[in-house]
Design an enzyme around this catalytic site. Structure first.
Site, short mmCIF file in Angstrom:
data_model
loop_
_atom_site.label_atom_id
_atom_site.label_comp_id
_atom_site.label_asym_id
_atom_site.label_seq_id
_atom_site.Cartn_x
_atom_site.Cartn_y
_atom_site.Cartn_z
CG HIS A 206 -0.28 0.27 2.50
ND1 HIS A 206 0.23 -0.76 3.26
CD2 HIS A 206 0.01 1.41 3.17
CE1 HIS A 206 0.78 -0.25 4.34
NE2 HIS A 206 0.67 1.06 4.32
C1 UD1 Z 1 -2.11 5.76 5.28
C2 UD1 Z 1 -0.80 6.34 5.83
C3 UD1 Z 1 0.28 5.27 5.80
C4 UD1 Z 1 -0.16 4.00 6.52
C5 UD1 Z 1 -1.50 3.54 5.96
C6 UD1 Z 1 -2.01 2.38 6.76
C7 UD1 Z 1 -0.45 8.72 5.39
C8 UD1 Z 1 0.27 9.71 4.56
N1 UD1 Z 1 -0.33 7.45 5.02
O1 UD1 Z 1 -1.89 5.46 3.92
O2 UD1 Z 1 1.43 5.76 6.48
O3 UD1 Z 1 0.81 3.01 6.32
O4 UD1 Z 1 -2.46 4.60 6.02
O5 UD1 Z 1 -2.91 1.60 6.05
O6 UD1 Z 1 -1.06 9.07 6.37
N2 UD1 Z 1 -9.23 4.63 1.00
C9 UD1 Z 1 -10.49 4.09 0.94
N3 UD1 Z 1 -11.07 3.69 2.11
C10 UD1 Z 1 -10.49 3.82 3.31
C11 UD1 Z 1 -9.21 4.37 3.38
C12 UD1 Z 1 -8.58 4.77 2.22
O7 UD1 Z 1 -11.07 3.97 -0.14
O8 UD1 Z 1 -11.09 3.41 4.34
C13 UD1 Z 1 -8.57 5.05 -0.26
C14 UD1 Z 1 -8.98 6.46 -0.68
O9 UD1 Z 1 -9.01 6.49 -2.08
C15 UD1 Z 1 -7.84 7.28 -0.15
C16 UD1 Z 1 -6.65 6.36 -0.38
O10 UD1 Z 1 -7.17 5.07 -0.08
O11 UD1 Z 1 -7.71 8.51 -0.82
C17 UD1 Z 1 -5.45 6.65 0.48
O12 UD1 Z 1 -5.83 6.70 1.86
P1 UD1 Z 1 -4.95 7.56 2.90
O13 UD1 Z 1 -5.49 7.38 4.25
O14 UD1 Z 1 -4.77 8.96 2.42
O15 UD1 Z 1 -3.52 6.91 2.80
P2 UD1 Z 1 -3.10 5.37 2.91
O16 UD1 Z 1 -2.51 4.99 1.61
O17 UD1 Z 1 -4.20 4.58 3.46
N1 UDP Z 2 -3.77 -5.57 8.80
C1 UDP Z 2 -5.05 -6.07 8.90
N2 UDP Z 2 -5.72 -6.42 7.76
C2 UDP Z 2 -5.16 -6.28 6.52
C3 UDP Z 2 -3.85 -5.77 6.43
C4 UDP Z 2 -3.18 -5.40 7.59
O1 UDP Z 2 -5.58 -6.23 10.01
O2 UDP Z 2 -5.83 -6.61 5.52
C5 UDP Z 2 -3.05 -5.19 10.04
C6 UDP Z 2 -1.69 -5.84 10.21
O3 UDP Z 2 -1.80 -7.10 10.84
C7 UDP Z 2 -0.97 -4.82 11.08
C8 UDP Z 2 -1.53 -3.50 10.60
O4 UDP Z 2 -2.77 -3.81 9.97
O5 UDP Z 2 -1.28 -5.00 12.44
C9 UDP Z 2 -0.61 -2.85 9.62
O6 UDP Z 2 -1.25 -1.77 9.02
P1 UDP Z 2 -0.88 -1.26 7.55
O7 UDP Z 2 -0.13 -2.28 6.81
O8 UDP Z 2 -2.13 -0.74 6.96
O9 UDP Z 2 0.00 0.04 7.86
P2 UDP Z 2 1.53 0.29 8.25
O10 UDP Z 2 1.89 -0.61 9.37
O11 UDP Z 2 2.35 0.08 7.03
O12 UDP Z 2 1.54 1.73 8.63
#
Ligand code: UD1
Ligand code: UDP
Length: 356
Positions: A206
């Site tokens: 991601h």
């Molecule tokens: C964010 C964090 C990242 C973290 C990740 C965990 C920032 C800059 N990034 O990244 O550090 O590792 O969360 O998962 O804060 N979206 C949906 N539904 C949701 C959430 C997101 O559709 O419930 C889609 C939307 O199109 C959104 C895009 O994902 O614009 C990105 O979501 P965003 O929260 O901005 O960043 P992540 O890539 O999730």
């Molecule tokens: N995780 C989850 N379901 C998923 C993917 C990840 O519950 O489909 C959990 C994973 O076990 C870990 C946390 O989410 O505890 C990690 O989050 P993510 O990878 O979104 O973000 P990051 O750690 O890179 O910020």
């Protein structure tokens, strides 16, 4: 003490997981006000964690959602400031390195409220990552810096930060230990997907650097598609969106599924033969489970998993993904790098003695 207010700010999937053990430890010592920025909002990215981990309903839900960095962070700042004015917290608690973390940190600093950062001191030394900017800035305005590892303490020292630093271990380990038996009892994910222990690899992707670059994303998917293994791939909504935009598909050995809840994810990780990921939390959990981890990045902030011999950095290189999966099987001993599973209590002890 219960009259002192701690405002906890969460917003993204890993923050719900990290906050659960800490909120449990704080209960009875502080009045905790839980603020959900709404950065993640799908049921499978947010509510499922509240339900499974028994996290109470947020006191404030800011409904921010996605957006460009400035827009998303800016809207959070506006809304968080309003909440702080209303609840007047004695301390603000933020987790990790997302835009919700930075918005909470800046809001606290501007309002002159002591700030506690859980997962302080992590560094990838790649300033192109939004997370690196968020971590560095948050650490530099924090009053309490709760570091998970020795390396994170040393990183802060290099930046001249030593006051307020506490090495407490990793709250994700607390969460894992607390939930593992529950997950084993409740998750049906292996039978639902019709997979058996050690007969599959697990993938998650991601990071913006991967999802938002067509060549990198397609190179990773090609690598997964050429593994001599079935691959279970819970797809982050960002990744699904970009795969659609780039018109990318996967080979038949790769099974794309919706993001899974925490219980299913713990079970999928524990039973997999190999984890391929660009997630920070998943790299750590792979180590804790003793599952080899192939990290789809050039660098990591969780460097001790690499030096311990359980994590290899391969970037988005198709050939390296395939070769590492085929030939690398670590056997080395795993030391307890992430504490003893009582990090949350340690954090609470520090806050109780500092804020009373
Ligand atoms: C964010 C964090 C990242 C973290 C990740 C965990 C920032 C800059 N990034 O990244 O550090 O590792 O969360 O998962 O804060 N979206 C949906 N539904 C949701 C959430 C997101 O559709 O419930 C889609 C939307 O199109 C959104 C895009 O994902 O614009 C990105 O979501 P965003 O929260 O901005 O960043 P992540 O890539 O999730
Ligand atoms: N995780 C989850 N379901 C998923 C993917 C990840 O519950 O489909 C959990 C994973 O076990 C870990 C946390 O989410 O505890 C990690 O989050 P993510 O990878 O979104 O973000 P990051 O750690 O890179 O910020």
């Amino acid at each position: 003490m219960a009259d002192k207010v701690i405002a906890t700010i969460v917003g993204a999937r890993p923050q719900f997981i990290k906050s659960a053990p800490v909120s449990r430890a704080l209960a009875g010592h502080f009045r905790e006000v839980l603020i959900h920025t709404g950065q993640h909002y799908d049921h499978g990215m947010s509510d499922v964690f509240f339900e499974e981990m028994n996290i109470r309903k947020p006191d404030f839900h800011l409904g921010i959602g996605g957006g460009l960095h400035g827009e998303q962070t800016g809207r959070m700042l506006i809304e968080i400031e309003k909440v702080f004015t209303e609840v007047k917290p004695n301390c603000v608690l933020v987790y990790g390195d997302t835009n919700s973390t930075l918005a909470g940190a800046l809001s606290a600093a501007k309002a002159g409220i002591p700030l506690a950062h859980v997962e302080a001191g992590l560094r990838s030394y790649n300033r192109a990552m939004p997370e690196e900017i968020n971590r560095v800035l948050t650490d530099h305005v924090s009053t309490f810096l709760f570091c998970p590892t020795d390396v994170s303490v040393a990183n802060l020292e290099k930046e001249g930060i030593s006051s307020g630093v506490h090495r407490v271990g990793d709250v994700m380990y607390d969460a894992l230990l607390h939930n593992m038996e529950l997950a084993r009892g409740r998750s049906q994910v292996l039978s639902r997907l019709d997979v058996k222990r050690s007969e599959y690899a697990l993938a998650t992707v991601h990071r913006a650097a991967n999802t938002d670059d067509r060549d990198r994303m397609s190179s990773i998917l090609e690598g997964l598609g050429k593994l001599k293994a079935r691959v279970i791939f819970p797809v982050h909504p960002r990744t699904r969106k970009m795969m659609q935009e780039w018109g990318l598909s996967v080979n038949f050995n790769v099974q794309l599924i919706e993001p899974v809840g925490y219980f299913d994810m713990l079970i999928l990780q524990e039973n997999s033969n190999c984890i391929l990921t660009d997630s920070g939390g998943v790299q750590k959990e792979a180590y804790l489970f003793g599952v080899r981890c192939i990290t789809l990045r050039e660098e990591t902030e969780w460097v001790e998993t690499v030096s311990a011999g359980w994590n290899r950095l391969v970037g988005a290189d198709t050939q390296r993904i395939i070769e590492t999966h085929a030939s690398w099987h670590p056997q080395t001993e795993r030391l307890p790098l992430y504490g003893d599973g009582h990090s949350a209590e340690e954090i609470c002890r520090v806050l109780v003695s500092a804020l009373e």
